[in-house]
Write a protein that holds these residues in place. Sequence first.
Motif, short mmCIF file in Angstrom:
data_model
loop_
_atom_site.label_atom_id
_atom_site.label_comp_id
_atom_site.label_asym_id
_atom_site.label_seq_id
_atom_site.Cartn_x
_atom_site.Cartn_y
_atom_site.Cartn_z
N ALA A 62 0.71 -1.24 -0.12
CA ALA A 62 -0.03 0.16 0.14
C ALA A 62 1.04 1.36 0.04
O ALA A 62 0.57 2.25 -0.65
CB ALA A 62 -0.84 0.04 1.35
N VAL A 63 2.05 1.33 0.71
CA VAL A 63 2.62 2.53 0.78
C VAL A 63 3.38 2.54 -0.47
O VAL A 63 3.74 3.60 -1.04
CB VAL A 63 3.67 2.31 1.93
CG1 VAL A 63 4.92 3.41 1.89
CG2 VAL A 63 2.87 2.60 3.46
N ALA A 64 4.07 1.40 -0.81
CA ALA A 64 5.01 1.51 -2.15
C ALA A 64 3.92 1.99 -3.34
O ALA A 64 4.01 3.02 -4.23
CB ALA A 64 5.54 0.28 -2.74
N ALA A 75 1.24 8.76 2.32
CA ALA A 75 1.38 7.41 2.54
C ALA A 75 2.22 7.18 3.99
O ALA A 75 1.66 6.64 4.58
CB ALA A 75 2.20 6.73 1.56
N VAL A 76 3.12 7.82 4.32
CA VAL A 76 3.92 7.53 5.61
C VAL A 76 3.07 8.06 6.51
O VAL A 76 2.56 7.49 7.59
CB VAL A 76 5.24 8.55 5.44
CG1 VAL A 76 5.78 8.38 6.86
CG2 VAL A 76 6.09 8.04 4.48
N ALA A 77 2.50 9.37 6.59
CA ALA A 77 1.50 9.94 7.45
C ALA A 77 0.35 9.27 7.75
O ALA A 77 -0.16 8.83 9.02
CB ALA A 77 1.38 11.36 7.43
N GLY A 78 -0.25 8.81 6.75
CA GLY A 78 -1.47 8.12 6.71
C GLY A 78 -1.35 6.67 7.27
O GLY A 78 -2.19 6.07 8.24
N THR A 79 -0.17 6.06 6.86
CA THR A 79 -0.09 4.75 7.30
C THR A 79 0.20 4.64 9.29
O THR A 79 -0.22 3.97 9.78
CB THR A 79 0.86 3.86 6.67
OG1 THR A 79 0.60 3.87 5.49
CG2 THR A 79 1.38 2.59 7.25
N CYS A 113 9.39 2.55 9.42
CA CYS A 113 9.25 1.65 8.22
C CYS A 113 8.50 2.02 6.72
O CYS A 113 9.06 1.86 5.67
CB CYS A 113 8.64 0.28 8.57
SG CYS A 113 9.59 -0.66 9.79
N SER A 114 7.49 2.88 6.98
CA SER A 114 6.97 3.37 5.78
C SER A 114 7.72 4.44 5.12
O SER A 114 7.70 4.77 3.88
CB SER A 114 5.38 3.87 5.96
OG SER A 114 5.49 4.86 7.10
N ALA A 119 10.96 6.01 0.47
CA ALA A 119 12.16 6.44 -0.19
C ALA A 119 12.75 5.55 -1.07
O ALA A 119 13.08 5.95 -2.00
CB ALA A 119 13.40 6.75 1.05
N VAL A 120 12.77 4.34 -0.76
CA VAL A 120 13.11 3.27 -1.78
C VAL A 120 12.30 3.23 -2.91
O VAL A 120 12.83 3.20 -4.07
CB VAL A 120 13.07 1.88 -1.26
CG1 VAL A 120 13.19 0.77 -2.21
CG2 VAL A 120 14.06 1.66 -0.07
N THR A 121 10.79 3.34 -2.84
CA THR A 121 9.98 3.37 -3.97
C THR A 121 10.54 4.78 -4.74
O THR A 121 10.48 4.75 -6.06
CB THR A 121 8.74 3.43 -3.59
OG1 THR A 121 8.44 2.32 -2.87
CG2 THR A 121 7.70 3.51 -4.76
#
Length: 132
Positions: A62-64, A75-79, A113-114, A119-121
Amino acid sequence: MRPHKPVLRGALPVLAPAAVAVAAWAAWLGWDQRYDVRPDGSVSGPYEGWQVGGLVLTLLIAVAWATARGHSAAAVAGTSAGLALAAFVDWSGDGDGLFMVGVALVAVAAFVCSAVVSAVTDTLRGDAPPVR
């Protein structure tokens, strides 16, 4: 004059990952509230490793996905917010009050983690800012 965007539409990039996180928690962890007693008398649980792994994999995807669509911060904040809310609701019946330590740890771990997945994505997409 610029037309106003509806508030909900502007908040959707944050609300969608939060809703996915809450739903994933409910699907993977929310139904298992029983601790397991082993033959030697030790207690484990209530979650099994496969349940936590399923939650992590679901949220990783989902984050990716959200990051690939240009919503890294959302994505980071919501997750993180969604997992913290789900943990709070699930664990708040704990009588000793220590559940808030667990909720805080879940929120921090989800954020870290998110952020790494995001960042990787972004890096794989070529959108990451240059490192100086």
